[in-house]
Design a protein around this motif. Structure first.
Motif, short mmCIF file in Angstrom:
data_model
loop_
_atom_site.label_atom_id
_atom_site.label_comp_id
_atom_site.label_asym_id
_atom_site.label_seq_id
_atom_site.Cartn_x
_atom_site.Cartn_y
_atom_site.Cartn_z
N THR A 111 0.76 -1.22 0.00
CA THR A 111 0.18 -0.03 0.05
C THR A 111 0.67 1.39 -0.01
O THR A 111 0.59 2.21 -0.89
N THR A 150 -1.33 -7.30 -5.31
CA THR A 150 -1.32 -5.89 -4.93
C THR A 150 -2.30 -5.77 -3.43
O THR A 150 -3.07 -6.42 -3.36
N SER A 151 -1.77 -4.75 -2.87
CA SER A 151 -2.54 -4.23 -1.80
C SER A 151 -2.88 -2.90 -2.01
O SER A 151 -3.00 -2.83 -3.26
N GLY A 152 -3.47 -2.35 -1.15
CA GLY A 152 -4.24 -0.90 -1.47
C GLY A 152 -5.53 -0.84 -1.39
O GLY A 152 -6.03 0.51 -1.42
N ALA A 153 -6.29 -1.64 -1.50
CA ALA A 153 -7.87 -1.61 -1.41
C ALA A 153 -8.37 -0.80 -0.48
O ALA A 153 -9.20 0.18 -0.42
N ILE A 154 -7.86 -1.31 1.09
CA ILE A 154 -8.45 -0.40 1.92
C ILE A 154 -7.98 0.98 1.98
O ILE A 154 -8.81 1.79 2.14
N GLY A 155 -6.69 1.14 1.93
CA GLY A 155 -6.43 2.64 1.86
C GLY A 155 -7.17 3.57 0.68
O GLY A 155 -7.35 4.61 1.10
N ASN A 186 -5.50 -9.96 -4.86
CA ASN A 186 -5.49 -9.42 -3.56
C ASN A 186 -6.06 -10.29 -2.53
O ASN A 186 -6.87 -11.22 -3.00
N GLU A 187 -6.20 -10.08 -1.40
CA GLU A 187 -6.99 -10.88 -0.58
C GLU A 187 -8.63 -10.32 -0.73
O GLU A 187 -8.75 -9.20 -0.85
N ASP A 219 -10.77 -9.11 0.93
CA ASP A 219 -10.76 -8.49 2.12
C ASP A 219 -12.26 -8.31 2.81
O ASP A 219 -12.59 -8.34 3.91
N GLU A 232 -7.54 -11.98 8.13
CA GLU A 232 -6.45 -11.28 7.39
C GLU A 232 -6.49 -9.66 7.87
O GLU A 232 -5.32 -9.35 8.43
N GLY A 274 -0.34 -6.80 8.16
CA GLY A 274 -0.74 -7.09 7.01
C GLY A 274 -0.36 -8.41 6.30
O GLY A 274 0.93 -8.63 6.45
N ASP A 275 -1.05 -9.10 5.67
CA ASP A 275 -0.60 -10.29 5.19
C ASP A 275 -0.52 -10.62 3.65
O ASP A 275 -0.47 -11.55 3.32
N ASN A 276 -0.40 -9.70 2.97
CA ASN A 276 -0.43 -9.70 1.47
C ASN A 276 1.17 -10.26 1.17
O ASN A 276 1.28 -10.85 0.35
N1 GLU Z 1 -5.44 -6.65 1.14
C1 GLU Z 1 -5.14 -5.38 1.89
C2 GLU Z 1 -5.40 -4.38 1.01
O1 GLU Z 1 -5.76 -4.47 -0.15
C3 GLU Z 1 -3.66 -5.10 2.19
C4 GLU Z 1 -3.09 -6.23 3.36
C5 GLU Z 1 -1.72 -6.18 3.05
O2 GLU Z 1 -1.02 -5.05 2.65
O3 GLU Z 1 -1.07 -7.01 3.60
O4 GLU Z 1 -5.81 -3.01 1.42
#
Ligand code: GLU
Length: 373
Positions: free
Chosen positions: A17, A52-57, A137-138, A140, A146, A152-154
């Motif tokens: 992220t 990729t992470s970043g979905a929550i942010g 991505n997870e 979420d 997670e 964070g577990d990505n």
């Molecule tokens: N899956 C989360 C997201 O997309 C991030 C988890 C992580 O960064 O480990 O925001």
């Protein structure tokens, strides 16, 4: 040469992220530059998968929240809002090169389930065959474990993906540039470690010790990811995601970040056991544990406790040290626990064991009791 990546045919790139972010949104130029590098790898005959992470942010940014939400439902709602925004950016960036992207959202249990995994694998192969880039991505919005974890577990997700698709290389891009021999913020003479052949207890301890900046959760989850990837015969590189052209330069052998060398690829089934979420727990006595170490089967006699409800064929955790596939359900095991072979034969009408060596894996070393490949 250990930084010779010229033979890499399948690479998983994970981007965090912090690396993707710009203010409350996504750094479009960064995504474009990353896409260009990954498309460049594909042109050189290397298949690329992105985690990729970043979905929550991003979701939080869309909602105009000033802080990353801590409430679980809010985080999940943010992920639901942010994930399409994230994919939209990848579609735009890769689309500029005529490369399609495919979204794959995973949960831990999908990766633990053998049938689910086989399905996933076929989809990924088909996507790659079409010249597309799978973007993981997870999931979420449904995967509470997670996103409620402090770390964070990505990183873990990327290592599991790398292991499942038999990638040769995993590149983890984050705001951590490398592994150091000591805390670089405390010790000006701390040195970057360029290549790690083996994760030693010192490295594990350094990455896990509380209160040390060098050993933030960030590094801990990354080392755990390395341990998963290496058993899949996959080398991992940790590098700073904002280093210009970082992926291209790593692949061409430049000394960036830290390389963690792969181990011989562990058999698929054993990797599946090792990386699966356990469905229950068994406690066994010392004699039974010693027998496992001597490549023997697990017999009902050694079992002193059975926790959880599970079916036969499930992966269970034994004494926090071993994972195995049990031939009996939790209900059957409760009946059989502590019974000697004669009693077991009377109850079952046949002789049987709980697990044979080829279905038993030791967690600390990943040492398997099965026959080597
Ligand atoms: N899956 C989360 C997201 O997309 C991030 C988890 C992580 O960064 O480990 O925001």
């Amino acid at each position: 040469m250990s930084r010779d990546f010229s033979k890499v045919r399948r690479v998983v790139v994970k981007v965090g992220t912090a690396t993707l972010a710009k203010g409350a949104g996504i750094d479009r130029d960064y995504v474009a530059a990353l896409a260009e590098q990954l498309v460049g790898l594909r042109k050189r005959g290397c298949q690329v998968l992105l985690v990729t992470s970043g979905a929550i942010g991003l979701g939080a940014g869309e909602l105009g929240l000033t802080e990353r939400p801590s409430d679980i439902r809010m985080r999940q709602a943010c992920a639901a809002i942010g994930q399409p925004v994230l994919m939209h950016e990848y579609k735009r960036a890769f689309g500029a090169h005529g490369v399609p992207v495919g979204q794959i959202l995973l949960t831990n249990d999908v990766l633990s389930d053998r049938a689910g995994y086989l399905n996933l694998r076929q989809t990924v192969e088909t996507l790659l065959g079409l010249g597309g880039i799978p973007v993981f991505n997870e999931n979420d919005t449904i995967s509470i474990a997670e996103i409620s974890k402090a770390f964070g577990d990505n990183d873990r997700l990327s290592a599991l993906v790398a292991s499942k698709v038999d990638a040769d290389l995993l590149v983890i891009l984050s705001d951590i540039d490398a592994l150091y021999d000591k805390d670089p913020r405390k010790f000006p003479d701390a040195r970057k470690i360029s290549i790690v052949e083996k994760i030693t207890p010192e490295i594990l301890e350094g990455a896990g010790a509380a209160g040390s900046t060098f050993s933030t959760g960030g590094m801990r989850t990354k080392i755990r990811a390395v341990l998963i990837a290496e058993k899949g015969g996959c080398t991992t590189v940790l590098a700073h995601g904002r280093e210009p052209e970082v992926v291209t330069r790593i692949l061409s052998g430049e000394e960036l970040g830290t390389v963690f060398l792969a181990k011989p690829r562990m058999k698929n089934r054993l990797r599946w056991i090792l990386n699966s979420l356990p469905q229950g727990r068994l406690t066994i006595d010392d004699g039974a544990l010693e027998a496992l170490l001597r490549h023997k089967s697990l017999l009902p006699r050694g079992v002193t406790a059975v926790d959880g409800e599970f079916d036969k064929g499930s992966v269970v955790l034994v004494n926090e040290a071993v994972k195995l596939v049990t031939k009996f359900s939790s209900e059957e095991l409760r009946q059989l626990a502590g019974k000697d072979s004669l009693q077991v034969a009377q109850i079952l009408g046949r002789k049987d064991v709980i697990a044979r060596p080829e279905d038993i894996v030791f967690l600390d070393t990943g040492l398997t009791l099965g026959l080597p490949d």
